[in-house]
Design a protein around this motif. Sequence first.
Motif, short mmCIF file in Angstrom:
data_model
loop_
_atom_site.label_atom_id
_atom_site.label_comp_id
_atom_site.label_asym_id
_atom_site.label_seq_id
_atom_site.Cartn_x
_atom_site.Cartn_y
_atom_site.Cartn_z
N ALA A 297 16.41 55.21 39.32
CA ALA A 297 15.50 54.23 38.71
C ALA A 297 14.82 54.72 37.63
O ALA A 297 14.20 54.04 36.88
N ALA A 298 15.16 55.92 36.94
CA ALA A 298 14.23 56.37 35.76
C ALA A 298 14.85 55.30 34.79
O ALA A 298 16.04 55.08 34.81
N PRO A 299 14.09 55.23 33.87
CA PRO A 299 14.76 54.63 32.98
C PRO A 299 15.92 55.04 32.25
O PRO A 299 16.16 56.01 32.03
N VAL A 300 16.76 53.88 31.92
CA VAL A 300 18.00 54.29 31.30
C VAL A 300 18.02 54.11 29.87
O VAL A 300 17.40 53.20 29.34
N ALA A 301 18.42 55.26 29.12
CA ALA A 301 18.44 55.36 27.67
C ALA A 301 19.58 54.42 27.16
O ALA A 301 20.82 54.45 27.53
N PRO A 302 19.27 53.73 26.04
CA PRO A 302 20.37 52.76 25.57
C PRO A 302 21.54 53.79 24.96
O PRO A 302 21.25 54.91 24.75
N ALA A 303 22.76 53.18 25.09
CA ALA A 303 23.90 54.06 25.00
C ALA A 303 24.08 53.80 23.38
O ALA A 303 23.90 52.86 22.86
N PRO A 304 24.86 54.85 22.79
CA PRO A 304 25.17 54.77 21.36
C PRO A 304 26.00 53.62 21.12
O PRO A 304 26.75 53.32 22.08
N ALA A 305 26.06 53.15 19.94
CA ALA A 305 26.60 51.75 19.51
C ALA A 305 28.40 51.99 19.78
O ALA A 305 28.96 51.07 20.16
N ALA A 306 28.78 53.21 19.53
CA ALA A 306 30.11 53.41 19.67
C ALA A 306 30.64 53.74 20.94
O ALA A 306 31.82 53.71 21.39
N GLY A 307 29.52 53.75 21.95
CA GLY A 307 29.94 54.28 23.19
C GLY A 307 30.17 53.15 24.28
O GLY A 307 29.59 53.05 25.23
N GLY A 308 31.04 52.35 23.81
CA GLY A 308 31.36 51.02 24.76
C GLY A 308 31.66 51.44 26.17
O GLY A 308 31.56 50.77 27.06
N ASP A 309 32.58 52.01 26.44
CA ASP A 309 32.97 52.56 27.66
C ASP A 309 31.92 53.21 28.63
O ASP A 309 31.94 52.97 29.57
N ASP A 310 30.89 53.89 27.89
CA ASP A 310 29.96 54.46 28.36
C ASP A 310 28.94 53.40 29.07
O ASP A 310 28.32 53.43 29.97
N VAL A 311 28.68 52.33 28.13
CA VAL A 311 28.07 51.11 28.38
C VAL A 311 28.44 50.52 29.59
O VAL A 311 28.09 50.15 30.75
N MET A 312 29.77 50.23 29.80
CA MET A 312 30.47 49.73 30.97
C MET A 312 30.52 50.51 31.98
O MET A 312 30.19 49.83 33.12
N SER A 313 30.54 51.91 31.99
CA SER A 313 30.56 52.67 33.30
C SER A 313 29.08 52.68 33.76
O SER A 313 28.88 52.62 35.07
N GLN A 314 28.11 52.72 32.77
CA GLN A 314 26.69 52.38 33.27
C GLN A 314 26.45 51.12 33.97
O GLN A 314 25.78 50.97 34.99
N LEU A 315 27.14 50.11 33.29
CA LEU A 315 26.82 48.83 33.95
C LEU A 315 27.48 48.53 35.52
O LEU A 315 26.97 48.03 36.17
N GLN A 316 28.76 49.29 35.32
CA GLN A 316 29.34 49.58 36.67
C GLN A 316 28.65 50.09 37.86
O GLN A 316 28.43 49.67 38.82
N LYS A 317 27.79 51.18 37.22
CA LYS A 317 27.10 52.10 38.28
C LYS A 317 25.96 51.14 38.67
O LYS A 317 25.59 51.26 40.04
N LEU A 318 25.20 50.56 37.88
CA LEU A 318 24.18 49.64 38.01
C LEU A 318 24.48 48.51 39.18
O LEU A 318 23.96 48.33 40.15
N ALA A 319 25.80 48.00 38.86
CA ALA A 319 26.30 46.93 39.97
C ALA A 319 26.55 47.35 41.23
O ALA A 319 26.29 47.04 42.26
N ASP A 320 26.96 48.84 41.21
CA ASP A 320 27.41 49.15 42.51
C ASP A 320 26.16 49.57 43.22
O ASP A 320 25.97 49.53 44.58
N MET A 321 24.94 50.02 42.56
CA MET A 321 23.81 50.33 43.14
C MET A 321 23.09 49.17 43.72
O MET A 321 22.51 49.19 44.82
N LYS A 322 23.22 48.02 42.96
CA LYS A 322 22.83 46.83 43.37
C LYS A 322 23.64 46.35 44.70
O LYS A 322 23.01 45.82 45.77
N ALA A 323 24.83 46.35 44.65
CA ALA A 323 25.72 45.94 45.80
C ALA A 323 25.40 46.90 47.03
O ALA A 323 25.43 46.37 48.12
N ALA A 324 25.00 48.14 46.97
CA ALA A 324 24.70 48.80 47.93
C ALA A 324 23.14 48.71 48.36
O ALA A 324 22.92 49.36 49.22
N GLY A 325 22.40 48.05 47.88
CA GLY A 325 21.24 47.64 48.21
C GLY A 325 20.28 48.55 47.66
O GLY A 325 18.97 48.61 47.99
#
Length: 97
Positions: free
Chosen positions: A53-81
């Motif tokens: 829950a610590a603040p998530v730092a914005p990903a660098p502009a060129a790191g599109g895959d990193d942003v997607m993986s972080q979004l997936q992690k957030l979605a997984d955490m939300k799904a897990a409650g």
Amino acid sequence: MVAGTATAVHGSMTKGKQQDAAAAQQAAVESQAQMAEMQGQINALTAQQAAEAAPVAPAPAAGGDDVMSQLQKLADMKAAGLLSDEEFASAKAKLLG
């Protein structure tokens, strides 16, 4: 002979009560162990939640895959409650800028 039978019956009844008491004591010990294990799991999940829950730092502009993986992690955490709808939305907004 009657006295011997009465002693044997009394002895087996006492032995049965002792076995019942031992079984109840064993069940209590097992229950306490399960509760301790569950408390450990709760503590681990709480620590994990605090770390995630610590603040998530914005990903660098060129790191599109990193942003997607972080979004997936957030979605997984939300799904897990682990994250509420509000926490998910906030973290997602921070991630996307």
